[in-house]
Write a protein that holds these residues in place. Structure first.
Motif, PDB file in Angstrom:
ATOM      1  N   SER A 114      21.643  72.644   0.884  1.00 11.58           N
ATOM      2  CA  SER A 114      22.168  72.328   2.213  1.00 11.58           C
ATOM      3  C   SER A 114      23.310  71.347   2.052  1.00 11.58           C
ATOM      4  O   SER A 114      23.372  70.616   1.063  1.00 11.58           O
ATOM      5  CB  SER A 114      21.069  71.722   3.095  1.00 11.58           C
ATOM      6  N   ASP A 115      24.214  71.332   3.003  1.00  9.06           N
ATOM      7  CA  ASP A 115      25.383  70.456   2.936  1.00  9.06           C
ATOM      8  C   ASP A 115      25.261  69.383   4.012  1.00  9.06           C
ATOM      9  O   ASP A 115      25.489  69.639   5.198  1.00  9.06           O
ATOM     10  CB  ASP A 115      26.659  71.273   3.130  1.00  9.06           C
ATOM     11  N   LEU A 116      24.876  68.176   3.594  1.00 13.50           N
ATOM     12  CA  LEU A 116      24.661  67.084   4.541  1.00 13.50           C
ATOM     13  C   LEU A 116      25.613  65.924   4.277  1.00 13.50           C
ATOM     14  O   LEU A 116      25.281  64.770   4.514  1.00 13.50           O
ATOM     15  CB  LEU A 116      23.208  66.597   4.445  1.00 13.50           C
ATOM     16  N   SER A 117      26.794  66.239   3.785  1.00 15.34           N
ATOM     17  CA  SER A 117      27.753  65.195   3.445  1.00 15.34           C
ATOM     18  C   SER A 117      28.792  64.953   4.542  1.00 15.34           C
ATOM     19  O   SER A 117      29.684  64.123   4.365  1.00 15.34           O
ATOM     20  CB  SER A 117      28.476  65.553   2.142  1.00 15.34           C
TER      21      SER A 117
ATOM     22  N   SER B 106      27.494  67.059  13.288  1.00 16.49           N
ATOM     23  CA  SER B 106      27.483  68.089  12.250  1.00 16.49           C
ATOM     24  C   SER B 106      26.268  67.943  11.355  1.00 16.49           C
ATOM     25  O   SER B 106      25.618  68.928  10.992  1.00 16.49           O
ATOM     26  CB  SER B 106      28.755  68.012  11.401  1.00 16.49           C
ATOM     27  N   ARG B 107      25.921  66.702  11.011  1.00 22.50           N
ATOM     28  CA  ARG B 107      24.752  66.477  10.150  1.00 22.50           C
ATOM     29  C   ARG B 107      23.469  66.869  10.869  1.00 22.50           C
ATOM     30  O   ARG B 107      22.549  67.415  10.257  1.00 22.50           O
ATOM     31  CB  ARG B 107      24.691  65.013   9.710  1.00 22.50           C
ATOM     32  N   ILE B 108      23.398  66.583  12.168  1.00 25.17           N
ATOM     33  CA  ILE B 108      22.190  66.951  12.911  1.00 25.17           C
ATOM     34  C   ILE B 108      22.017  68.468  12.942  1.00 25.17           C
ATOM     35  O   ILE B 108      20.919  68.988  12.724  1.00 25.17           O
ATOM     36  CB  ILE B 108      22.240  66.368  14.334  1.00 25.17           C
ATOM     37  N   THR B 109      23.096  69.196  13.212  1.00 24.23           N
ATOM     38  CA  THR B 109      23.013  70.654  13.261  1.00 24.23           C
ATOM     39  C   THR B 109      22.520  71.218  11.935  1.00 24.23           C
ATOM     40  O   THR B 109      21.574  72.022  11.888  1.00 24.23           O
ATOM     41  CB  THR B 109      24.388  71.262  13.596  1.00 24.23           C
ATOM     42  N   THR B 110      23.141  70.796  10.837  1.00 28.98           N
ATOM     43  CA  THR B 110      22.764  71.315   9.518  1.00 28.98           C
ATOM     44  C   THR B 110      21.358  70.882   9.141  1.00 28.98           C
ATOM     45  O   THR B 110      20.565  71.680   8.656  1.00 28.98           O
ATOM     46  CB  THR B 110      23.770  70.824   8.453  1.00 28.98           C
ATOM     47  N   CYS B 111      21.067  69.602   9.369  1.00 31.12           N
ATOM     48  CA  CYS B 111      19.773  69.046   8.974  1.00 31.12           C
ATOM     49  C   CYS B 111      18.626  69.670   9.763  1.00 31.12           C
ATOM     50  O   CYS B 111      17.581  70.010   9.196  1.00 31.12           O
ATOM     51  CB  CYS B 111      19.799  67.532   9.170  1.00 31.12           C
ATOM     52  N   PHE B 112      18.801  69.844  11.067  1.00 31.39           N
ATOM     53  CA  PHE B 112      17.734  70.409  11.893  1.00 31.39           C
ATOM     54  C   PHE B 112      17.428  71.844  11.483  1.00 31.39           C
ATOM     55  O   PHE B 112      16.266  72.246  11.387  1.00 31.39           O
ATOM     56  CB  PHE B 112      18.131  70.354  13.370  1.00 31.39           C
ATOM     57  N   ASN B 113      18.477  72.615  11.215  1.00 28.31           N
ATOM     58  CA  ASN B 113      18.272  74.015  10.851  1.00 28.31           C
ATOM     59  C   ASN B 113      17.804  74.191   9.410  1.00 28.31           C
ATOM     60  O   ASN B 113      17.272  75.250   9.061  1.00 28.31           O
ATOM     61  CB  ASN B 113      19.570  74.808  11.073  1.00 28.31           C
ATOM     62  N   TYR B 114      17.992  73.160   8.600  1.00 32.61           N
ATOM     63  CA  TYR B 114      17.510  73.237   7.216  1.00 32.61           C
ATOM     64  C   TYR B 114      16.087  72.699   7.077  1.00 32.61           C
ATOM     65  O   TYR B 114      15.222  73.349   6.491  1.00 32.61           O
ATOM     66  CB  TYR B 114      18.446  72.465   6.285  1.00 32.61           C
ATOM     67  N   LEU B 115      15.826  71.523   7.635  1.00 32.70           N
ATOM     68  CA  LEU B 115      14.507  70.911   7.459  1.00 32.70           C
ATOM     69  C   LEU B 115      13.443  71.557   8.329  1.00 32.70           C
ATOM     70  O   LEU B 115      12.264  71.199   8.244  1.00 32.70           O
ATOM     71  CB  LEU B 115      14.593  69.408   7.721  1.00 32.70           C
ATOM     72  N   TRP B 116      13.837  72.531   9.140  1.00 34.71           N
ATOM     73  CA  TRP B 116      12.840  73.381   9.792  1.00 34.71           C
ATOM     74  C   TRP B 116      11.992  74.108   8.745  1.00 34.71           C
ATOM     75  O   TRP B 116      10.802  74.393   8.980  1.00 34.71           O
ATOM     76  CB  TRP B 116      13.556  74.412  10.673  1.00 34.71           C
ATOM     77  N   ILE B 117      12.568  74.364   7.579  1.00 31.26           N
ATOM     78  CA  ILE B 117      11.882  75.167   6.555  1.00 31.26           C
ATOM     79  C   ILE B 117      10.559  74.547   6.122  1.00 31.26           C
ATOM     80  O   ILE B 117       9.509  75.198   6.206  1.00 31.26           O
ATOM     81  CB  ILE B 117      12.809  75.424   5.345  1.00 31.26           C
ATOM     82  N   PRO B 118      10.525  73.285   5.629  1.00 31.42           N
ATOM     83  CA  PRO B 118       9.222  72.750   5.209  1.00 31.42           C
ATOM     84  C   PRO B 118       8.233  72.600   6.352  1.00 31.42           C
ATOM     85  O   PRO B 118       7.024  72.796   6.160  1.00 31.42           O
ATOM     86  CB  PRO B 118       9.578  71.393   4.588  1.00 31.42           C
TER      87      PRO B 118
END
Length: 446
Positions: free
Chosen positions: A314-317, A323-335
């Motif tokens: 994932s790209d959280l830089s 932008s970080r919230i969008t990427t982080c929310f859609n990525y950390l949904w996985i675990p």
């Protein structure tokens, strides 16, 4: 009006009449089409509105959205609600720093951090295959790279306290020609992130040594001191405020003398969920290079036989909070979704694992600058960085692919694996979660 936030956190909203007529307030845009169906898209939209309000110092709107989020996010709800509750904590924490006088917070959103025993850590690593995937792919690649070498030296950069190595030692013990002499060197400090262990690194080394002795593998474990004492008042303040570790000092210690490198050993560099903690900002380094690029250049100069890099895909830089919230929310949904498939909501193990993810979310959302140490980059971006730094990628062999597939068969059916160029990528329901990649210095392939 006080809205009690789940997780023993509360926020005092300054104006009790803010919600008497939300349809005529800026909040109506955030709520439009949301509250009828509280799905992930709705929660994400609310989080983004709150983040945008904080970025523009719109305290009133931020308070309004937090009030709504408090009533729809739940630490005991479905995966999206549970995830959103941790984002809400992080936004509260950020708001208390951005506008402490305008937003009066009672209580604390501090996430409790627990020290694990070695046995608990083993269960933690096995819970979902994020770490086991990396261990399996890396160990298989390392075994291929060190074939024929009588002495092997592994320089280990990892956050999992050497949990990767018992399996490698066991495999080396079964080598037909006999096991090589194995040395493992680790830095004395690590990023202060979960999982945290209740024994010292030296104790971990002693236990590995006992296991290696039991398996008749010649073994040496060494911890090199990479700490440095702050010399100025600014550095003292920075050390106290930062959740990071002394990465600049670490780079200064990465030399053949400090690492006790030997010409007759195959040098292996192992980076497991670690490279993200070196800053990717291009400042404070020679020639404007980031600490991450400088690390890769220094490691390359040591002429390793192989470097293995595993991290979350994932790209959280991004500098933008939204932008970080969008990427982080859609990525950390996985675990959160994966844990839902095999652990009940009230499971202590599940809540502890989610709390560790919450610790990560807090750093990604609440902090900026040197304090924001969670700076993931995607596998694609990492590959470009490695190529630019003079590394050549090596594909995983079919035997490695088979071993990883066999490993995933032990877990829930949603886990899978795919190849992206020379990378192996762990997936959950088709979504990229973790990548593994192998590199050698340019010219070594000849």
């Amino acid at each position: 009006m006080k809205a009690e936030l789940r997780g023993n956190t509360s926020v005092s909203l300054q104006n009790p009449t803010l919600f008497n007529n939300t349809l005529h307030s800026p909040l109506s845009g955030a709520l439009n089409g949301c509250l009828g169906s509280l799905d992930g898209a709705c929660l994400e939209k609310l989080l983004l509105h709150c983040a945008s309000a904080l970025e523009t110092n719109d305290v009133t709107l931020a308070q309004q959205v937090m009030w709504v989020l408090n009533n729809v996010a739940s630490s005991v709800g479905d995966p999206n609600q549970r995830l959103a509750s941790w984002f809400l904590r992080a936004l509260i924490s950020r708001a208390s720093r951005v506008c402490p006088t305008a937003m009066n917070f009672n209580g604390s959103s501090t996430i409790q951090r627990r020290l694990m025993s070695v046995t608990e850590l083993a269960g933690y690593v096995d819970l979902i295959p994020w770490h086991r995937f990396g261990f399996c792919a890396s160990n298989s690649a390392i075994l291929n790279a060190i074939q024929g070498f009588p002495r092997v030296h592994i320089l280990d950069f990892s956050i999992t306290h050497c949990m990767q190595w018992p399996t490698l030692i066991d495999t080396l013990a079964k080598r037909p020609e006999g096991p090589p002499s194995l040395r493992i060197t680790v830095p004395s400090s690590r990023p202060s992130v979960p999982p945290l262990l209740n024994v010292s690194t030296e104790e971990v080394g002693l236990r590995l040594g006992n296991f290696a002795k039991f398996r008749d593998v010649p073994f040496e474990f060494r911890v090199f001191d990479n700490s440095s004492s702050p010399s100025t008042l600014d550095e003292v303040v920075k050390c106290k405020e930062s959740p990071s570790f002394h990465s600049e000092s670490l780079l200064a210690h990465l030399n053949p003398s400090t690492l006790n490198l030997r010409d007759d050993e195959a040098l292996v560099i192992n980076c497991q969920h670690w490279l993200r903690y070196l800053s990717d900002e291009q400042n404070g380094s020679p020639h404007g290079a980031s600490l991450r690029d400088t690390f890769l250049d220094i490691i390359k100069s040591l002429n390793p036989q192989i470097i293995v890099i595993v991290d979350e895909d994932s790209d959280l830089s991004a500098s933008s909070l939204t932008s970080r919230i969008t990427t982080c929310f859609n990525y950390l949904w996985i675990p959160f979704d994966a844990l839902e498939t095999f652990l009940p909501k009230e499971s202590c193990q599940r809540m502890e694992y989610e709390s560790d993810i919450g610790h990560k979310i807090d750093n990604i959302i609440s902090f900026e600058g040197f304090q924001r140490i969670e700076r993931l980059e995607s596998g694609i971006k990492l590959c470009q960085r490695m190529t630019n730094s003079g590394w050549v990628s090596i594909p995983f062999c079919e035997e490695t692919v088979k071993e990883v597939k066999d490993l995933l068969d032990e877990h829930a059916s949603g886990w899978g694996m795919k190849k992206e160029e020379d990378m192996l990528v762990l997936t959950w329901k088709g979504h990229n979660s973790v990548f593994a990649t192998v590199w050698i210095p340019n010219g070594l392939e000849d």
